[in-house]
Design an enzyme around this catalytic site. Structure first.
Site, mmCIF file in Angstrom:
data_model
loop_
_atom_site.group_PDB
_atom_site.id
_atom_site.type_symbol
_atom_site.label_atom_id
_atom_site.label_comp_id
_atom_site.label_asym_id
_atom_site.label_seq_id
_atom_site.Cartn_x
_atom_site.Cartn_y
_atom_site.Cartn_z
ATOM 1 N N GLY A 12 9.578 31.808 -40.155
ATOM 2 C CA GLY A 12 10.503 31.021 -39.005
ATOM 3 C C GLY A 12 11.998 31.178 -38.985
ATOM 4 N N THR A 13 12.422 32.437 -39.706
ATOM 5 C CA THR A 13 14.061 32.357 -39.657
ATOM 6 C C THR A 13 14.531 32.603 -38.119
ATOM 7 O OG1 THR A 13 13.693 34.794 -40.253
ATOM 8 C CG2 THR A 13 13.926 33.047 -42.093
ATOM 9 N N ASN A 14 13.587 33.187 -37.444
ATOM 10 C CA ASN A 14 14.239 33.643 -36.221
ATOM 11 C C ASN A 14 14.153 32.257 -35.334
ATOM 12 O OD1 ASN A 14 14.923 36.494 -35.439
ATOM 13 N ND2 ASN A 14 13.251 36.856 -36.669
ATOM 14 N N LEU A 94 -1.558 39.270 -28.061
ATOM 15 C CA LEU A 94 -2.034 38.342 -27.026
ATOM 16 C C LEU A 94 -2.917 39.057 -26.042
ATOM 17 C CD1 LEU A 94 1.178 36.423 -26.882
ATOM 18 C CD2 LEU A 94 -0.968 35.431 -27.399
ATOM 19 N N ASN A 108 9.605 39.392 -27.024
ATOM 20 C CA ASN A 108 9.423 39.690 -28.528
ATOM 21 C C ASN A 108 10.617 40.311 -29.390
ATOM 22 O OD1 ASN A 108 7.809 39.999 -30.698
ATOM 23 N ND2 ASN A 108 7.709 42.086 -30.296
ATOM 24 N N HIS A 110 11.532 42.775 -32.461
ATOM 25 C CA HIS A 110 10.842 43.441 -33.456
ATOM 26 C C HIS A 110 11.792 44.008 -34.174
ATOM 27 C CE1 HIS A 110 7.709 46.477 -34.620
ATOM 28 N NE2 HIS A 110 8.735 47.527 -34.735
HETATM 29 C C1 GAR Z 1 10.701 39.323 -38.249
HETATM 30 O O1 GAR Z 1 11.321 40.202 -38.763
HETATM 31 C C2 GAR Z 1 10.369 39.794 -37.084
HETATM 32 O O2 GAR Z 1 11.051 40.845 -36.480
HETATM 33 C C3 GAR Z 1 8.939 40.296 -37.336
HETATM 34 O O3 GAR Z 1 8.379 39.470 -38.247
HETATM 35 C C4 GAR Z 1 9.479 38.801 -38.927
HETATM 36 C C5 GAR Z 1 9.048 37.230 -38.909
HETATM 37 O O4 GAR Z 1 10.133 36.554 -39.486
HETATM 38 N N1 GAR Z 1 8.258 40.803 -36.297
HETATM 39 C C6 GAR Z 1 7.322 41.774 -35.911
HETATM 40 O O5 GAR Z 1 7.313 42.615 -36.958
HETATM 41 C C7 GAR Z 1 6.662 41.882 -34.717
HETATM 42 N N2 GAR Z 1 6.061 43.054 -34.699
HETATM 43 P P1 GAR Z 1 10.510 35.007 -39.301
HETATM 44 O O6 GAR Z 1 9.111 34.379 -39.450
HETATM 45 O O7 GAR Z 1 11.271 34.834 -40.361
HETATM 46 O O8 GAR Z 1 11.010 34.968 -37.933
#
Ligand code: GAR
Length: 200
Positions: A12-14, A94, A108, A110
Protein backbone atom coordinates in the site's frame (compact mmCIF):
# COMPACT_ATOMS: atom_id res chain seq x y z
CA UNK A 1 -15.76 16.38 -3.35
CA UNK A 2 -14.72 13.29 -5.31
CA UNK A 3 -15.03 10.10 -3.25
CA UNK A 4 -12.53 7.43 -4.29
CA UNK A 5 -12.15 3.76 -3.41
CA UNK A 6 -8.57 2.49 -3.38
CA UNK A 7 -8.22 -1.23 -4.18
CA UNK A 8 -5.04 -2.88 -2.92
CA UNK A 9 -3.37 -6.26 -2.44
CA UNK A 10 -0.12 -5.58 -0.62
CA UNK A 11 2.03 -2.98 1.08
CA UNK A 12 0.00 0.00 0.00
CA UNK A 13 2.78 2.52 -0.62
CA UNK A 14 0.72 4.00 -3.47
CA UNK A 15 -2.26 4.24 -1.11
CA UNK A 16 0.07 6.07 1.28
CA UNK A 17 1.10 8.49 -1.47
CA UNK A 18 -2.58 9.35 -2.02
CA UNK A 19 -3.21 9.76 1.72
CA UNK A 20 -0.14 12.02 2.03
CA UNK A 21 -1.18 14.12 -0.97
CA UNK A 22 -4.65 14.64 0.54
CA UNK A 23 -3.37 15.35 4.05
CA UNK A 24 -0.74 17.83 2.81
CA UNK A 25 -3.36 19.68 0.76
CA UNK A 26 -1.64 18.88 -2.56
CA UNK A 27 -4.61 16.81 -3.69
CA UNK A 28 -7.75 18.86 -3.12
CA UNK A 29 -11.46 18.00 -3.29
CA UNK A 30 -10.76 14.26 -3.01
CA UNK A 31 -11.56 11.95 -0.10
CA UNK A 32 -10.88 8.24 0.29
CA UNK A 33 -14.29 6.65 0.95
CA UNK A 34 -12.89 3.17 1.46
CA UNK A 35 -9.93 0.87 0.95
CA UNK A 36 -10.66 -2.63 -0.34
CA UNK A 37 -8.15 -5.46 -0.20
CA UNK A 38 -8.42 -9.01 -1.54
CA UNK A 39 -5.98 -10.08 1.18
CA UNK A 40 -6.67 -9.92 4.92
CA UNK A 41 -2.98 -9.48 5.76
CA UNK A 42 -2.32 -6.61 3.33
CA UNK A 43 -0.37 -3.91 5.16
CA UNK A 44 -2.39 -1.40 3.14
CA UNK A 45 -5.37 -2.17 5.45
CA UNK A 46 -3.25 -1.13 8.45
CA UNK A 47 -2.38 2.12 6.68
CA UNK A 48 -6.11 2.74 6.12
CA UNK A 49 -6.92 2.04 9.77
CA UNK A 50 -4.12 4.36 10.95
CA UNK A 51 -5.74 7.16 8.97
CA UNK A 52 -9.31 6.31 10.04
CA UNK A 53 -10.30 5.26 6.53
CA UNK A 54 -12.85 2.40 6.35
CA UNK A 55 -11.04 -0.74 5.17
CA UNK A 56 -12.58 -4.02 4.07
CA UNK A 57 -11.24 -7.36 2.83
CA UNK A 58 -13.43 -8.63 -0.03
CA UNK A 59 -12.00 -11.75 -1.70
CA UNK A 60 -12.98 -13.52 -4.94
CA UNK A 61 -12.62 -16.91 -3.21
CA UNK A 62 -15.63 -16.09 -0.99
CA UNK A 63 -17.91 -15.94 -4.04
CA UNK A 64 -19.21 -18.61 -6.42
CA UNK A 65 -17.67 -16.93 -9.49
CA UNK A 66 -15.61 -13.88 -10.42
CA UNK A 67 -18.81 -12.33 -11.85
CA UNK A 68 -20.56 -12.66 -8.47
CA UNK A 69 -17.52 -11.03 -6.92
CA UNK A 70 -17.70 -8.21 -9.49
CA UNK A 71 -21.40 -7.65 -8.77
CA UNK A 72 -20.89 -7.58 -5.04
CA UNK A 73 -17.94 -5.18 -5.29
CA UNK A 74 -19.79 -2.83 -7.66
CA UNK A 75 -22.87 -2.77 -5.39
CA UNK A 76 -20.71 -2.21 -2.32
CA UNK A 77 -18.87 0.73 -3.89
CA UNK A 78 -22.02 2.24 -5.40
CA UNK A 79 -23.89 2.04 -2.11
CA UNK A 80 -20.93 3.80 -0.46
CA UNK A 81 -21.17 6.69 -2.95
CA UNK A 82 -17.84 6.00 -4.69
CA UNK A 83 -17.21 8.16 -7.78
CA UNK A 84 -13.81 6.78 -8.86
CA UNK A 85 -12.06 3.43 -8.34
CA UNK A 86 -8.25 3.54 -8.04
CA UNK A 87 -6.39 0.24 -8.50
CA UNK A 88 -3.17 0.71 -6.53
CA UNK A 89 -1.35 -2.61 -6.66
CA UNK A 90 -4.62 -4.58 -6.83
CA UNK A 91 -3.76 -7.96 -8.29
CA UNK A 92 -7.23 -9.31 -9.08
CA UNK A 93 -8.32 -9.17 -12.74
CA UNK A 94 -11.74 -7.54 -12.44
CA UNK A 95 -14.60 -9.05 -14.47
CA UNK A 96 -16.49 -7.30 -17.28
CA UNK A 97 -19.58 -6.62 -15.17
CA UNK A 98 -17.51 -4.59 -12.69
CA UNK A 99 -15.70 -2.67 -15.45
CA UNK A 100 -19.05 -1.86 -17.06
CA UNK A 101 -20.61 -0.75 -13.76
CA UNK A 102 -17.78 1.81 -13.33
CA UNK A 103 -17.06 2.47 -17.03
CA UNK A 104 -14.64 5.38 -17.45
CA UNK A 105 -14.31 5.65 -13.66
CA UNK A 106 -11.56 3.11 -12.92
CA UNK A 107 -7.84 3.92 -13.10
CA UNK A 108 -4.79 1.71 -12.54
CA UNK A 109 -1.11 2.31 -11.81
CA UNK A 110 1.35 0.06 -13.63
CA UNK A 111 5.11 0.02 -12.96
CA UNK A 112 6.40 0.36 -16.54
CA UNK A 113 6.01 2.61 -19.56
CA UNK A 114 3.02 0.94 -21.27
CA UNK A 115 3.05 -0.71 -23.84
CA UNK A 116 6.32 -2.20 -22.57
CA UNK A 117 6.24 -4.94 -19.91
CA UNK A 118 2.49 -4.97 -19.38
CA UNK A 119 -0.47 -7.30 -19.87
CA UNK A 120 -1.13 -10.77 -18.44
CA UNK A 121 1.52 -11.95 -15.98
CA UNK A 122 3.27 -8.58 -15.65
CA UNK A 123 2.80 -7.33 -12.12
CA UNK A 124 4.96 -6.19 -9.21
CA UNK A 125 8.60 -7.33 -9.29
CA UNK A 126 8.03 -9.41 -12.44
CA UNK A 127 7.77 -6.18 -14.43
CA UNK A 128 11.17 -4.98 -13.23
CA UNK A 129 12.74 -8.43 -13.74
CA UNK A 130 11.55 -8.34 -17.37
CA UNK A 131 12.82 -4.78 -17.91
CA UNK A 132 16.27 -5.72 -16.59
CA UNK A 133 16.34 -8.96 -18.61
CA UNK A 134 15.60 -6.97 -21.80
CA UNK A 135 18.29 -4.46 -20.91
CA UNK A 136 16.21 -1.30 -21.27
CA UNK A 137 17.94 1.87 -20.11
CA UNK A 138 14.74 3.74 -19.34
CA UNK A 139 11.60 2.44 -17.66
CA UNK A 140 8.95 4.19 -15.57
CA UNK A 141 5.30 4.08 -14.56
CA UNK A 142 1.92 4.65 -16.17
CA UNK A 143 -1.51 5.57 -14.87
CA UNK A 144 -4.27 4.58 -17.28
CA UNK A 145 -8.02 4.12 -17.45
CA UNK A 146 -9.11 0.51 -17.06
CA UNK A 147 -11.06 -1.12 -19.86
CA UNK A 148 -11.88 -4.79 -20.42
CA UNK A 149 -8.30 -5.74 -21.43
CA UNK A 150 -5.24 -6.00 -19.20
CA UNK A 151 -3.34 -2.66 -19.20
CA UNK A 152 -4.97 -1.65 -22.52
CA UNK A 153 -7.03 1.41 -21.51
CA UNK A 154 -6.26 5.04 -22.43
CA UNK A 155 -3.09 6.44 -20.84
CA UNK A 156 -3.49 9.37 -18.42
CA UNK A 157 0.11 10.09 -17.28
CA UNK A 158 3.52 8.44 -17.69
CA UNK A 159 6.85 9.23 -16.06
CA UNK A 160 10.23 7.87 -17.14
CA UNK A 161 12.91 6.60 -14.73
CA UNK A 162 16.52 5.66 -15.62
CA UNK A 163 17.82 2.13 -15.13
CA UNK A 164 21.26 2.29 -13.45
CA UNK A 165 24.19 -0.15 -13.75
CA UNK A 166 23.97 -2.83 -11.05
CA UNK A 167 20.21 -2.48 -10.55
CA UNK A 168 18.40 -5.47 -9.09
CA UNK A 169 14.62 -5.83 -9.58
CA UNK A 170 14.14 -4.65 -5.98
CA UNK A 171 16.34 -1.56 -6.39
CA UNK A 172 14.66 -0.66 -9.67
CA UNK A 173 11.18 -1.19 -8.19
CA UNK A 174 12.00 1.20 -5.34
CA UNK A 175 13.34 3.88 -7.71
CA UNK A 176 10.28 3.59 -9.99
CA UNK A 177 7.98 3.92 -6.98
CA UNK A 178 9.81 6.91 -5.48
CA UNK A 179 10.48 8.82 -8.69
CA UNK A 180 7.37 7.96 -10.68
CA UNK A 181 4.48 6.04 -9.07
CA UNK A 182 4.04 8.08 -5.91
CA UNK A 183 4.25 11.29 -7.96
CA UNK A 184 1.95 10.50 -10.87
CA UNK A 185 -0.83 8.64 -9.06
CA UNK A 186 -2.04 11.68 -7.05
CA UNK A 187 -1.57 13.84 -10.18
CA UNK A 188 -3.68 11.46 -12.25
CA UNK A 189 -6.45 11.44 -9.63
CA UNK A 190 -6.50 15.25 -9.79
CA UNK A 191 -6.69 15.21 -13.60
CA UNK A 192 -9.50 12.64 -13.59
CA UNK A 193 -11.40 14.62 -10.93
CA UNK A 194 -11.35 17.65 -13.24
CA UNK A 195 -12.36 15.53 -16.22
CA UNK A 196 -15.28 13.93 -14.35
CA UNK A 197 -16.44 17.42 -13.32
CA UNK A 198 -16.34 18.54 -16.96
CA UNK A 199 -18.33 15.45 -18.03
CA UNK A 200 -21.18 16.38 -15.63
C1 GAR B 1 3.20 -1.09 -7.42
O1 GAR B 1 4.50 -1.07 -7.93
C2 GAR B 1 2.18 -1.07 -8.55
O2 GAR B 1 2.59 -0.28 -9.64
C3 GAR B 1 2.16 -2.52 -8.93
O3 GAR B 1 2.18 -3.21 -7.69
C4 GAR B 1 2.91 -2.43 -6.73
C5 GAR B 1 2.07 -2.26 -5.48
O4 GAR B 1 2.81 -1.62 -4.46
N1 GAR B 1 1.01 -2.85 -9.74
C6 GAR B 1 1.06 -3.73 -10.73
O5 GAR B 1 2.04 -4.38 -11.01
C7 GAR B 1 -0.25 -3.89 -11.50
N2 GAR B 1 -0.04 -4.59 -12.73
P1 GAR B 1 2.11 -0.92 -3.24
O6 GAR B 1 1.12 -1.94 -2.62
O7 GAR B 1 3.22 -0.60 -2.30
O8 GAR B 1 1.38 0.31 -3.73
Amino acid sequence: MLSIAVLVSGGGTNLQAIIDAIESGKLKDVSIGCVISNRKDAYALTRAKDHKIPGECIRPRDFGSIEEYGDHLANYLQSNGIDLVVLAGFLVVLPKNFIQAFAGRIINIHPSLIPSFCGDGFYGLKVHEAALARGVKVTGATVHYVDEGTDTGPIIIQKAVCVEPGDTPEILQKRVMEQAEWVILPEAIDLVRKELEDRR
